[in-house]
Design an enzyme around this catalytic site. Structure first.
Site, mmCIF file in Angstrom:
data_model
loop_
_atom_site.group_PDB
_atom_site.id
_atom_site.type_symbol
_atom_site.label_atom_id
_atom_site.label_comp_id
_atom_site.label_asym_id
_atom_site.label_seq_id
_atom_site.Cartn_x
_atom_site.Cartn_y
_atom_site.Cartn_z
ATOM 1 N N ALA A 63 1.355 -2.508 11.927
ATOM 2 C CA ALA A 63 1.426 -1.352 12.819
ATOM 3 C C ALA A 63 0.806 -0.172 12.081
ATOM 4 C CB ALA A 63 2.872 -1.081 13.175
ATOM 5 N N GLY A 108 3.233 -5.996 11.407
ATOM 6 C CA GLY A 108 2.948 -6.275 12.817
ATOM 7 C C GLY A 108 1.816 -7.283 12.997
ATOM 8 N N GLU A 111 3.416 -10.545 12.648
ATOM 9 C CA GLU A 111 4.288 -10.695 13.826
ATOM 10 C C GLU A 111 3.489 -11.022 15.089
ATOM 11 O OE1 GLU A 111 6.104 -6.870 12.895
ATOM 12 O OE2 GLU A 111 8.059 -7.807 13.056
ATOM 13 N N GLU A 131 7.687 -4.508 5.406
ATOM 14 C CA GLU A 131 8.428 -3.381 5.990
ATOM 15 C C GLU A 131 9.518 -2.804 5.102
ATOM 16 O OE1 GLU A 131 7.483 -6.063 7.635
ATOM 17 O OE2 GLU A 131 6.680 -5.492 9.579
HETATM 18 N N1 DAK Z 1 -1.884 1.473 9.251
HETATM 19 C C1 DAK Z 1 -2.835 2.442 9.256
HETATM 20 N N2 DAK Z 1 -3.975 2.373 8.539
HETATM 21 C C2 DAK Z 1 -4.154 1.291 7.765
HETATM 22 C C3 DAK Z 1 -3.190 0.232 7.715
HETATM 23 C C4 DAK Z 1 -2.014 0.360 8.517
HETATM 24 N N3 DAK Z 1 -1.066 -0.597 8.549
HETATM 25 N N4 DAK Z 1 -3.661 -0.685 6.840
HETATM 26 C C5 DAK Z 1 -4.835 -0.236 6.403
HETATM 27 N N5 DAK Z 1 -5.147 0.945 6.952
HETATM 28 C C6 DAK Z 1 -6.337 1.773 6.721
HETATM 29 C C7 DAK Z 1 -6.253 2.449 5.367
HETATM 30 O O1 DAK Z 1 -5.483 3.637 5.452
HETATM 31 C C8 DAK Z 1 -7.714 2.740 5.093
HETATM 32 O O2 DAK Z 1 -8.096 3.848 5.868
HETATM 33 P P1 DAK Z 1 -9.104 4.967 5.262
HETATM 34 O O3 DAK Z 1 -8.444 5.459 4.028
HETATM 35 O O4 DAK Z 1 -10.381 4.225 4.991
HETATM 36 O O5 DAK Z 1 -9.204 5.986 6.354
HETATM 37 C C9 DAK Z 1 -8.415 1.517 5.692
HETATM 38 O O6 DAK Z 1 -7.474 0.948 6.604
HETATM 39 C C10 DAK Z 1 -8.744 0.475 4.637
HETATM 40 O O7 DAK Z 1 -7.567 0.174 3.949
HETATM 41 P P2 DAK Z 1 -7.461 0.222 2.347
HETATM 42 O O8 DAK Z 1 -8.417 1.197 1.776
HETATM 43 O O9 DAK Z 1 -6.026 0.363 2.007
HETATM 44 O O10 DAK Z 1 -7.988 -1.248 1.986
HETATM 45 P P3 DAK Z 1 -7.589 -2.121 0.733
HETATM 46 O O11 DAK Z 1 -8.514 -3.279 0.748
HETATM 47 O O12 DAK Z 1 -7.503 -1.305 -0.517
HETATM 48 O O13 DAK Z 1 -6.104 -2.642 1.024
HETATM 49 C C11 DAK Z 1 -4.337 -3.567 2.414
HETATM 50 C C12 DAK Z 1 -5.868 -3.471 2.148
HETATM 51 C C13 DAK Z 1 -4.134 -4.348 3.708
HETATM 52 C C14 DAK Z 1 -3.657 -4.319 1.263
HETATM 53 C C15 DAK Z 1 -3.775 -2.123 2.518
HETATM 54 O O14 DAK Z 1 -4.574 -1.392 3.450
HETATM 55 C C16 DAK Z 1 -2.364 -2.104 2.974
HETATM 56 O O15 DAK Z 1 -1.432 -2.379 2.186
HETATM 57 N N6 DAK Z 1 -2.155 -1.750 4.243
HETATM 58 C C17 DAK Z 1 -0.843 -1.587 4.807
HETATM 59 C C18 DAK Z 1 -0.241 -2.922 5.064
HETATM 60 C C19 DAK Z 1 1.159 -2.801 5.591
HETATM 61 O O16 DAK Z 1 2.078 -2.306 4.888
HETATM 62 N N7 DAK Z 1 1.337 -3.245 6.829
HETATM 63 C C20 DAK Z 1 2.633 -3.224 7.459
HETATM 64 C C21 DAK Z 1 2.759 -1.978 8.234
HETATM 65 S S1 DAK Z 1 4.424 -1.815 8.804
HETATM 66 C C22 DAK Z 1 8.622 -1.145 14.818
HETATM 67 C C23 DAK Z 1 7.909 -2.205 15.190
HETATM 68 C C24 DAK Z 1 6.992 -2.744 14.342
HETATM 69 C C25 DAK Z 1 6.759 -2.231 13.100
HETATM 70 C C26 DAK Z 1 7.463 -1.145 12.786
HETATM 71 C C27 DAK Z 1 8.377 -0.586 13.602
HETATM 72 N N8 DAK Z 1 9.608 -0.543 15.661
HETATM 73 C C28 DAK Z 1 10.474 -1.478 16.419
HETATM 74 C C29 DAK Z 1 9.743 0.794 15.746
HETATM 75 C C30 DAK Z 1 5.781 -2.776 12.238
HETATM 76 C C31 DAK Z 1 5.585 -2.280 11.025
HETATM 77 C C32 DAK Z 1 4.444 -2.636 10.232
HETATM 78 O O17 DAK Z 1 3.589 -3.392 10.594
#
Ligand code: DAK
Length: 261
Positions: A63, A108, A111, A131
């Site tokens: 997400a 997400g 998921e 998360e």
């Molecule tokens: N959200 C927003 N932007 C993201 C992103 C994300 N999840 N993942 C990557 N990006 C963006 C980065 O900010 C970056 O943007 P710029 O800086 O270029 O503008 C671009 O994508 C490239 O990413 P990186 O520069 O970080 O690329 P790397 O190769 O260095 O790293 C990575 C790739 C996938 C390891 C890293 O980007 C990363 O760790 N991303 C986050 C992964 C993550 O933690 N995903 C889980 C998100 S939490 C809910 C329902 C559902 C959810 C929550 C609540 N409710 C019921 C309310 C779900 C939650 C989630 O999914």
């Protein structure tokens, strides 16, 4: 649409989440567009869908953390509902959906792949539920679907540790069915989708319903669900044709496509 591409190739449809700069992260617009794209699939023609992400690095990196970071409790709940509704729409979509996971499938992203019927991935795919490291629980069904797919013990390990796993481990624990070199992933997904699409569509749809609905109830109720959906196939053109074709001893005869009626 801004972030969803849709292509129909004969009897299969390919949905691509196209937000490559943000690694295809799911913001509200992506979720809304995905829901609309599913509503627009021509179910008279399309018999199997593929869901993938744009580019070669990421399926869906979760997400959108930027969008979520400022949400209030009420907004968080509304965002969660939006996600859950579209994930459920995929899960209960009348025809099978194959997730072709071409890179990161985090949060997400993992998921949404679990809302699909079948998961196959590229060798560079990475799965995880990060998360708890962000101060939240998996909110798009992760605590429920991961445990059902890989068992409670492995799901708890992945969710509590927030540790990512690679494609080979995802294969070992049964999170994905197969792993391919990146360039072979979409051809493999299309081959599988076409293989599904050539079978009797009503029967395939009923199988999806029977498996999904049966898993939610005890075996006695599940068998009743199966009986009903088995019975529903009879008197269809497809059932009559499929069985008549088998019984016809003329070996020269070529099997016609099923008609979906
Ligand atoms: N959200 C927003 N932007 C993201 C992103 C994300 N999840 N993942 C990557 N990006 C963006 C980065 O900010 C970056 O943007 P710029 O800086 O270029 O503008 C671009 O994508 C490239 O990413 P990186 O520069 O970080 O690329 P790397 O190769 O260095 O790293 C990575 C790739 C996938 C390891 C890293 O980007 C990363 O760790 N991303 C986050 C992964 C993550 O933690 N995903 C889980 C998100 S939490 C809910 C329902 C559902 C959810 C929550 C609540 N409710 C019921 C309310 C779900 C939650 C989630 O999914």
């Amino acid at each position: 649409m801004e972030f969803i591409l849709y292509e129909q190739k004969g009897a299969i449809g390919i949905l691509t989440i196209n937000r490559e700069k943000a690694l295809n992260a799911l913001n509200s617009t992506v979720l809304e567009e995905l829901s609309t794209a599913l509503d627009n699939v021509n179910l008279d023609e399309v018999r199997c869908l593929i869901l993938t992400g744009a580019g070669q690095k990421s399926f869906v990196a979760g997400a959108d953390i930027g969008e979520m970071s400022t949400l209030t409790k009420a907004e968080g709940e509304a965002f969660g509902k939006k996600g859950n509704d579209v994930f459920r729409k995929l899960e209960t979509f009348p025809i099978p959906v194959i997730a072709a996971i071409n890179g990161f499938a985090l949060g997400g992203g993992c998921e949404i792949s679990m809302s699909c019927d079948i998961r196959i991935c590229s060798e560079n795919a990475v799965f995880g539920q990060p998360e708890v490291g962000l101060g939240i629980t998996p909110g798009f069904g992760g605590t429920q679907r991961l445990a059902r797919l890989v068992g409670a013990g492995m799901a708890k390990q992945m969710i509590y540790t927030a540790r990512n796993i690679k494609a080979d481990e995802a294969l070992r624990i049964g999170l994905v069915n197969a792993v391919y070199p990146q360039e072979e992933l979409m051809p493999a997904a299309e081959k599988m989708a076409n293989g599904i699409a050539k079978n009797a569509p009503i029967a395939v749809r009923n199988c999806k319903k029977a498996i999904n609905e049966g898993l939610d109830v005890d075996m006695d109720q599940a068998i009743v669900i199966e009986e009903k959906l088995f019975g529903d196939c009879f008197e269809t053109e497809d059932q009559k044709y499929g069985m008549a074709f088998f019984l016809d001893k003329n070996k020269e005869k070529v099997k016609e496509p099923f008609k979906n009626c």
